[in-house]
Design a protein around this motif. Structure first.
Motif, PDB file in Angstrom:
ATOM      1  N   LEU A  28       6.999   9.127   3.581  1.00  0.00           N
ATOM      2  CA  LEU A  28       7.221   9.384   2.160  1.00  0.00           C
ATOM      3  C   LEU A  28       7.410  10.867   1.870  1.00  0.00           C
ATOM      4  N   VAL A  29       6.537  11.678   2.435  1.00  0.00           N
ATOM      5  CA  VAL A  29       6.588  13.105   2.128  1.00  0.00           C
ATOM      6  C   VAL A  29       7.862  13.749   2.665  1.00  0.00           C
ATOM      7  N   SER A  30       8.448  13.173   3.721  1.00  0.00           N
ATOM      8  CA  SER A  30       9.664  13.752   4.297  1.00  0.00           C
ATOM      9  C   SER A  30      10.776  13.839   3.265  1.00  0.00           C
ATOM     10  N   VAL A  31      10.823  12.865   2.368  1.00  0.00           N
ATOM     11  CA  VAL A  31      11.877  12.822   1.348  1.00  0.00           C
ATOM     12  C   VAL A  31      11.712  13.978   0.356  1.00  0.00           C
ATOM     13  N   PHE A  32      10.503  14.145  -0.155  1.00  0.00           N
ATOM     14  CA  PHE A  32      10.247  15.216  -1.131  1.00  0.00           C
ATOM     15  C   PHE A  32      10.343  16.593  -0.482  1.00  0.00           C
ATOM     16  N   LEU A  33       9.814  16.700   0.723  1.00  0.00           N
ATOM     17  CA  LEU A  33       9.743  17.996   1.392  1.00  0.00           C
ATOM     18  C   LEU A  33      11.129  18.512   1.748  1.00  0.00           C
ATOM     19  N   THR A  34      11.999  17.618   2.213  1.00  0.00           N
ATOM     20  CA  THR A  34      13.368  18.025   2.536  1.00  0.00           C
ATOM     21  C   THR A  34      14.078  18.563   1.305  1.00  0.00           C
ATOM     22  N   GLU A  35      13.842  17.922   0.184  1.00  0.00           N
ATOM     23  CA  GLU A  35      14.451  18.359  -1.068  1.00  0.00           C
ATOM     24  C   GLU A  35      13.889  19.698  -1.536  1.00  0.00           C
ATOM     25  N   ASN A  69       7.130   3.402   6.841  1.00  0.00           N
ATOM     26  CA  ASN A  69       5.687   3.631   6.827  1.00  0.00           C
ATOM     27  C   ASN A  69       4.948   2.346   7.209  1.00  0.00           C
ATOM     28  N   ALA A  70       5.319   1.249   6.557  1.00  0.00           N
ATOM     29  CA  ALA A  70       4.654  -0.040   6.800  1.00  0.00           C
ATOM     30  C   ALA A  70       4.875  -0.524   8.231  1.00  0.00           C
ATOM     31  N   LYS A  71       6.097  -0.351   8.740  1.00  0.00           N
ATOM     32  CA  LYS A  71       6.398  -0.777  10.113  1.00  0.00           C
ATOM     33  C   LYS A  71       5.623   0.052  11.129  1.00  0.00           C
ATOM     34  N   ALA A  72       5.522   1.351  10.887  1.00  0.00           N
ATOM     35  CA  ALA A  72       4.853   2.246  11.834  1.00  0.00           C
ATOM     36  C   ALA A  72       3.383   1.885  12.014  1.00  0.00           C
ATOM     37  N   ARG A  73       2.769   1.385  10.954  1.00  0.00           N
ATOM     38  CA  ARG A  73       1.344   1.046  11.027  1.00  0.00           C
ATOM     39  C   ARG A  73       1.066  -0.087  12.028  1.00  0.00           C
ATOM     40  N   GLY A  74       2.067  -0.904  12.272  1.00  0.00           N
ATOM     41  CA  GLY A  74       1.879  -2.004  13.210  1.00  0.00           C
ATOM     42  C   GLY A  74       2.262  -1.666  14.632  1.00  0.00           C
ATOM     43  N   HIS A  75       2.771  -0.459  14.861  1.00  0.00           N
ATOM     44  CA  HIS A  75       3.189  -0.063  16.203  1.00  0.00           C
ATOM     45  C   HIS A  75       1.976   0.222  17.081  1.00  0.00           C
ATOM     46  N   SER A  76       2.127  -0.018  18.360  1.00  0.00           N
ATOM     47  CA  SER A  76       1.013   0.179  19.295  1.00  0.00           C
ATOM     48  C   SER A  76       0.533   1.625  19.326  1.00  0.00           C
ATOM     49  N   ASP A  77       1.448   2.596  19.161  1.00  0.00           N
ATOM     50  CA  ASP A  77       1.041   4.004  19.149  1.00  0.00           C
ATOM     51  C   ASP A  77       0.123   4.302  17.969  1.00  0.00           C
ATOM     52  N   CYS A  78       0.459   3.723  16.810  1.00  0.00           N
ATOM     53  CA  CYS A  78      -0.362   3.955  15.621  1.00  0.00           C
ATOM     54  C   CYS A  78      -1.730   3.296  15.779  1.00  0.00           C
ATOM     55  N   ILE A  79      -1.743   2.098  16.319  1.00  0.00           N
ATOM     56  CA  ILE A  79      -3.007   1.397  16.535  1.00  0.00           C
ATOM     57  C   ILE A  79      -3.899   2.200  17.492  1.00  0.00           C
ATOM     58  N   ASP A 126       0.834  -1.200   0.000  1.00  0.00           N
ATOM     59  CA  ASP A 126       0.000   0.000   0.000  1.00  0.00           C
ATOM     60  C   ASP A 126       0.872   1.254   0.000  1.00  0.00           C
ATOM     61  N   SER A 127       1.898   1.251   0.823  1.00  0.00           N
ATOM     62  CA  SER A 127       2.813   2.386   0.890  1.00  0.00           C
ATOM     63  C   SER A 127       3.544   2.583  -0.427  1.00  0.00           C
ATOM     64  N   ASN A 128       3.902   1.493  -1.067  1.00  0.00           N
ATOM     65  CA  ASN A 128       4.601   1.583  -2.352  1.00  0.00           C
ATOM     66  C   ASN A 128       3.716   2.171  -3.451  1.00  0.00           C
ATOM     67  N   ARG A 129       2.412   1.930  -3.370  1.00  0.00           N
ATOM     68  CA  ARG A 129       1.493   2.526  -4.357  1.00  0.00           C
ATOM     69  C   ARG A 129       1.473   4.045  -4.237  1.00  0.00           C
ATOM     70  N   LEU A 130       1.431   4.535  -2.998  1.00  0.00           N
ATOM     71  CA  LEU A 130       1.443   5.987  -2.797  1.00  0.00           C
ATOM     72  C   LEU A 130       2.802   6.561  -3.166  1.00  0.00           C
ATOM     73  N   LYS A 131       3.857   5.823  -2.848  1.00  0.00           N
ATOM     74  CA  LYS A 131       5.210   6.252  -3.226  1.00  0.00           C
ATOM     75  C   LYS A 131       5.310   6.411  -4.742  1.00  0.00           C
ATOM     76  N   ALA A 156      16.060   6.702  -0.493  1.00  0.00           N
ATOM     77  CA  ALA A 156      15.379   7.216   0.692  1.00  0.00           C
ATOM     78  C   ALA A 156      13.889   6.873   0.673  1.00  0.00           C
ATOM     79  N   LEU A 157      13.281   6.907  -0.500  1.00  0.00           N
ATOM     80  CA  LEU A 157      11.861   6.572  -0.619  1.00  0.00           C
ATOM     81  C   LEU A 157      11.595   5.099  -0.328  1.00  0.00           C
ATOM     82  N   ASP A 158      12.509   4.233  -0.737  1.00  0.00           N
ATOM     83  CA  ASP A 158      12.363   2.810  -0.422  1.00  0.00           C
ATOM     84  C   ASP A 158      12.404   2.594   1.090  1.00  0.00           C
ATOM     85  N   LEU A 159      13.335   3.279   1.752  1.00  0.00           N
ATOM     86  CA  LEU A 159      13.432   3.180   3.210  1.00  0.00           C
ATOM     87  C   LEU A 159      12.200   3.782   3.877  1.00  0.00           C
TER      88      LEU A 159
END
Length: 258
Positions: free
Chosen positions: A144-151, A234-244, A83-88, A226-229
């Motif tokens: 994802l946006v952090s990469v574009f925005l920093t640039e 993004n995918a890992k964060a979705r499974g974190h307890s804070d995100c849930i 899902d994250s890769n589609r938005l990327k 950077a976008l791949d990372l």
């Protein structure tokens, strides 16, 4: 059922309209797919010299679709990564698009919706429009946006926007370089179209394409890595307890207790 995205061409300008006003043009999987198809079609169409990305209704784009956010709570890491890769892929397509892309922002652009504005070459916005990356408020990360925005606007301003999660008005957005110009709502469409028409009439399409290609090539390998990372983060964060917890609070319209 109406399309999530509408397109038309007029005098060298291709118009792409987010068409989910009842959902504040939130980013659903269908909308992302349709946006990708619309840009692909305009890329191949020689009649289109410049693209205007606009939205129906009061909001430009409110970020991720609520119904889809509910579904994501049950996704596996692999599903979240896909899902994250589609938005990327969509953000990258717009950012590296061979024709000039102008955002016409009549209302709020939040989270992923603000990301859409960030990857455009120019953005004209109404004074009442608010901008912000609110992901940190629900335990998520604006990876994802952090990469574009920093640039685009630099590390310090990106840090301020992404770590605070605050909504900022058009006046501050233009000062930070997030948008190009603030235009009174009643003149926004006219100003945006006049600017696009001027590019079509006065600038070489070849020269604009090659200039943009050169600009985007400067940090291309670093950006793609950077976008791949970022997609993985993004995918890992979705499974974190804070995100849930944050998503649950968001859906129930309460504030999470951090």
């Amino acid at each position: 059922m109406e399309n999530s995205v509408l397109t038309k061409i007029n005098q060298g300008i291709g118009f792409i309209t987010l068409n989910r006003p009842e959902k504040r043009n939130a980013l659903s999987p269908d909308l992302i797919i349709e946006l990708d198809k619309a840009f692909s079609a305009f890329e191949q169409d020689d009649e289109v010299k410049v693209v205007i990305l606009q939205a129906a209704g009061k909001a430009f784009c409110a970020g991720a679709d609520l119904d889809y956010i509910q579904q994501m709570q049950y996704f596996s890491y692999e599903e979240n990564l896909a899902d994250s890769n589609r938005l990327k892929a969509l953000f990258s397509k717009i950012y590296e698009f061979p024709k000039v892309v102008i955002a016409q922002v009549q209302g709020h652009a939040l989270a992923g919706g603000c990301g859409l504005v960030s990857v455009c070459d120019f953005a004209f916005a109404a004074p009442e429009a608010l901008f912000g990356y609110t992901e940190v408020k629900i335990g998520f990360i604006p990876a994802l946006v952090s990469v574009f925005l920093t640039e685009q606007i630099g590390q310090a301003k990106t840090t301020e926007l992404l770590l605070s999660g605050e909504l900022i008005p058009s006046s501050k957005s233009v000062a930070m370089g997030l948008i190009t110009e603030v235009v009174e709502g009643e003149f926004l469409e006219k100003r945006t179209r006049e600017f696009a028409a001027k590019l079509v009439a006065e600038n070489s399409a070849f020269s604009m394409k090659e200039t943009k290609r050169l600009l985007r090539s400067l940090n291309e390998s670093v950006r793609h890595q950077a976008l791949d990372l970022a997609a993985e983060a993004n995918a890992k964060a979705r499974g974190h307890s804070d995100c849930i917890k944050g998503v649950a609070a968001f859906l129930s319209k309460t504030k999470p207790s951090w």
